[in-house]
Design a protein around this motif. Structure first.
Motif, short mmCIF file in Angstrom:
data_model
loop_
_atom_site.label_atom_id
_atom_site.label_comp_id
_atom_site.label_asym_id
_atom_site.label_seq_id
_atom_site.Cartn_x
_atom_site.Cartn_y
_atom_site.Cartn_z
N GLN A 27 1.49 14.55 -1.79
CA GLN A 27 1.54 14.89 -3.22
C GLN A 27 2.28 13.82 -4.00
OE1 GLN A 27 -0.02 17.16 -4.97
NE2 GLN A 27 0.96 16.46 -6.86
N LEU A 28 3.40 13.33 -3.46
CA LEU A 28 4.14 12.26 -4.12
C LEU A 28 3.29 10.99 -4.22
CD1 LEU A 28 7.64 12.73 -2.42
CD2 LEU A 28 7.04 13.24 -4.82
N GLU A 29 2.52 10.73 -3.18
CA GLU A 29 1.63 9.57 -3.18
C GLU A 29 0.61 9.69 -4.31
OE1 GLU A 29 -0.25 7.53 0.55
OE2 GLU A 29 -1.60 9.17 -0.06
N LEU A 30 0.01 10.86 -4.46
CA LEU A 30 -0.97 11.09 -5.51
C LEU A 30 -0.33 10.94 -6.89
CD1 LEU A 30 -3.86 11.88 -6.24
CD2 LEU A 30 -3.18 14.28 -6.07
N GLU A 31 0.90 11.44 -7.04
CA GLU A 31 1.59 11.37 -8.33
C GLU A 31 1.87 9.93 -8.75
OE1 GLU A 31 5.09 13.79 -8.04
OE2 GLU A 31 3.96 15.66 -7.79
N ARG A 32 2.17 9.06 -7.80
CA ARG A 32 2.44 7.67 -8.16
C ARG A 32 1.16 6.83 -8.21
NH1 ARG A 32 4.29 7.55 -2.67
NH2 ARG A 32 3.08 6.01 -1.47
N GLY A 33 0.02 7.44 -7.87
CA GLY A 33 -1.25 6.72 -7.91
C GLY A 33 -1.53 5.90 -6.68
N GLY A 34 -0.88 6.23 -5.56
CA GLY A 34 -1.05 5.47 -4.34
C GLY A 34 -2.27 5.88 -3.54
N VAL A 35 -2.71 4.99 -2.67
CA VAL A 35 -3.88 5.22 -1.82
C VAL A 35 -3.50 4.95 -0.38
CG1 VAL A 35 -6.18 4.38 -1.20
CG2 VAL A 35 -5.55 4.61 -3.61
N TYR A 77 -8.93 5.13 -8.72
CA TYR A 77 -9.13 4.93 -7.30
C TYR A 77 -8.46 6.03 -6.49
CZ TYR A 77 -10.83 0.05 -7.65
OH TYR A 77 -11.56 -1.09 -7.89
N ALA A 78 -7.17 6.26 -6.80
CA ALA A 78 -6.39 7.22 -6.02
C ALA A 78 -6.98 8.62 -6.11
CB ALA A 78 -4.93 7.23 -6.50
N GLU A 79 -7.34 9.05 -7.32
CA GLU A 79 -7.90 10.39 -7.49
C GLU A 79 -9.24 10.52 -6.77
OE1 GLU A 79 -6.05 11.35 -11.94
OE2 GLU A 79 -7.97 10.30 -11.71
N PHE A 80 -10.06 9.47 -6.86
CA PHE A 80 -11.35 9.50 -6.19
C PHE A 80 -11.19 9.59 -4.68
CE2 PHE A 80 -14.82 6.97 -4.21
CZ PHE A 80 -15.87 7.82 -4.48
N ILE A 81 -10.34 8.74 -4.12
CA ILE A 81 -10.17 8.71 -2.66
C ILE A 81 -9.52 9.98 -2.15
CG2 ILE A 81 -8.92 7.53 -0.79
CD1 ILE A 81 -9.53 4.91 -2.32
N HIS A 85 2.99 -3.27 -3.22
CA HIS A 85 1.68 -3.14 -2.59
C HIS A 85 0.85 -2.32 -3.56
CE1 HIS A 85 -1.48 -1.94 0.18
NE2 HIS A 85 -1.00 -2.77 1.10
N ALA A 86 -0.15 -2.97 -4.20
CA ALA A 86 -0.85 -2.34 -5.33
C ALA A 86 -1.56 -1.05 -4.93
CB ALA A 86 -1.83 -3.32 -5.93
N ALA A 87 -2.10 -0.98 -3.72
CA ALA A 87 -2.82 0.23 -3.31
C ALA A 87 -1.86 1.39 -3.10
CB ALA A 87 -3.63 -0.03 -2.05
N MET A 88 -0.66 1.10 -2.59
CA MET A 88 0.31 2.16 -2.32
C MET A 88 1.16 2.48 -3.55
SD MET A 88 1.62 1.18 1.47
CE MET A 88 0.43 0.89 2.81
N LYS A 89 1.14 1.57 -4.53
CA LYS A 89 1.97 1.71 -5.73
C LYS A 89 3.45 1.87 -5.34
CE LYS A 89 -1.20 1.46 -8.94
NZ LYS A 89 -2.27 0.90 -8.11
#
Length: 475
Positions: free
Chosen positions: A200-208, A292-296, A335-339
């Motif tokens: 959930q924290l990952e999703l909140e920060r926009g991470g993948v 990206y994050a929401e889609f994945i 790391h742009a994907a992990m934000k």
């Protein structure tokens, strides 16, 4: 870049086995270890730490056939929060800078995987024996202790050498079954609880964090076909503990102004366009306003088309590298994907850079000087790891290409549905097509290629030797 593993449900057929041998020869994949390296591994005796934490009931969770066990965990409640104890194999307790094992590991960089064998970073005497966190074996380890609050946010970190003992070698399927049945131990239940909080924290920060499916080759009615094996939820929760530790390591390094981060620039706009076309080919909706994050995060790896999409999304991690620093913090450390800022420290048996990361964090956590050999060799690491990653990615691409060509080589002349996902800027009559049925990607030629449009294509080439497939547009 995350790697996609290819597996065969049955024994690898001879035609594929020969191709795998050709790939290894072309890429100069090592066949074994030099005698001096094997002898050094057999003779290696660990430098044992004073701290004894064999009281903690660690377990490992890995694929059932894994013996190179890098990580063991023990989770517990602490008030309304948690404490994560994460033991990482201490390769530095066995290997000294400049010794034969170290020199050979620098030549290899990473462990390589193929359907028929592994090519390990370290000799099995070490990676699957003395240094592996095998059950009931007292081992030196790098012990991370990370307290979390009720939301799963990190509130501190300690990194120190300790003796540990794993109580059990668990596998993902078994743990998932226990969790689903309600019979799992409390630490395993906490893995699910903490894992979900971290997701959930990952999703909140926009991470993948990609739950990459394995490609499995199965034989049905006398012919081979490609299926995707979806990762189990517990694999994602386990990965969150590793990511948590890597982020904690990055924070230690940045505070201490010395370290080596895993960094990735922001994805290019044209990459999203290509992935949107791939999603269209697979029948998956991707709204323009969806990130990206929401889609994945919305993809279900148990759905074949979604699994294929997750495999395609590994390109988001293309361009990742290592950024070493001393005395000052990098200008773009994220790391742009992990934000998030992130460092590799949790897989030292399989990835060279993690040994450096561990040594840096051990010193910073203890408030002592980082070892001189680490400082002196830090700037060399990105080049070593870049070459190792290049070979690993080339190995993966060659294996995937072999599989795709092998699956289609008897179907020359047949027509398939697909979507044009990319067009060559220099040659507009050449592009890339993704088949809707197999999720196979190949070259396509034709006049006025309609980008992002469903098309009919004819298979013109499926060369197992060159590991290529090609199509032409059907008018």
């Amino acid at each position: 870049m995350p790697l996609q593993k290819v597996r065969f449900a049955a024994d690898v057929p001879d035609v594929f086995r020969k191709s795998l041998q050709d790939i290894r020869r072309e890429l100069e994949v090592p066949a074994g270890f030099p005698p001096a390296v094997v002898a050094a591994a057999e003779a290696a005796a660990p430098r044992l730490p004073e701290l004894d934490r064999t009281d903690l009931e660690f377990v490992t969770i890995d694929p059932p056939d894994s013996m190179d066990l890098d990580q063991a965990l023990h989770l517990e409640r602490a008030g309304d929060g948690y404490v994560v104890h994460y033991a990482i194999a201490d390769v530095g307790a066995f290997v000294a800078a400049g010794d034969p094992i170290d020199a050979e590991a620098r030549r290899r960089g990473v462990t390589l995987y193929a359907p028929d064998q592994r090519t390990p970073l370290h000799p099995p005497e070490l990676s699957e024996g003395k240094a592996s966190l095998l059950p009931d074996q007292v081992c030196p380890a790098v012990l991370w202790t990370i307290p979390l609050n009720a939301r799963g946010e990190r509130t501190g970190v300690t990194c120190e050498r300790a003796l540990v003992k794993s109580r059990a070698k668990l596998n993902y399927a078994g743990v998932q079954q226990e969790l689903d049945a309600g019979t799992a131990s409390e630490p395993l239940q906490l893995l699910r609880e903490i894992g979900k909080l971290r997701e959930q924290l990952e999703l909140e920060r926009g991470g993948v964090n990609l739950p990459i499916p394995d490609q499995e080759i199965v034989k049905t009615d006398g012919s081979w076909s490609l299926e995707f094996r979806a990762p189990l939820p517990v694999e994602g929760w386990n990965a969150q503990i590793s990511l948590l530790t890597g982020m904690a390591a990055a924070d230690l390094m940045m505070q201490g102004k010395i370290g080596i981060l895993r960094t990735l620039p922001e994805a290019r706009d044209d990459l999203r366009r290509k992935l949107e076309h791939t999603a269209k080919a697979l029948g998956i909706a991707w709204a323009r306003e969806t990130t990206y994050a929401e889609f994945i995060h919305g993809l279900d790896p148990k759905v074949p088309a979604h699994a294929a999409m997750l495999a395609a999304c590994t390109v988001l991690f293309r361009g990742a590298g290592y950024t070493p620093f001393t005395d000052s913090v990098p200008k773009r450390p994220q790391h742009a994907a992990m934000k998030a800022e992130y460092a590799h420290v949790t897989a030292p048996l399989r990835r060279l850079v993690d040994r450096w990361g561990s040594e840096i964090c051990l010193a910073l956590s203890a408030g002592v000087e980082v070892p001189a050999w680490v400082r002196e060799s830090l700037d060399e690491l990105p080049k070593i790891m870049e070459e190792a990653d290049r070979r690993a990615n080339a190995y993966e691409r060659a294996i995937v290409g072999m599989v795709e060509a092998g699956l289609l080589h008897e179907r020359i002349g047949e027509e398939f549905d697909g979507v044009i996902t990319d067009i060559d800027d220099r040659e507009p009559n050449r592009g890339t097509v993704v088949l809707s049925t197999f999720a196979v990607e190949g070259r396509v030629t034709g006049s006025n290629l309609p980008l992002g449009t469903a098309v009919r294509v004819k298979l013109t080439e499926a060369d197992l030797t060159k590991r290529t497939v090609a199509f032409e547009l059907v008018p």
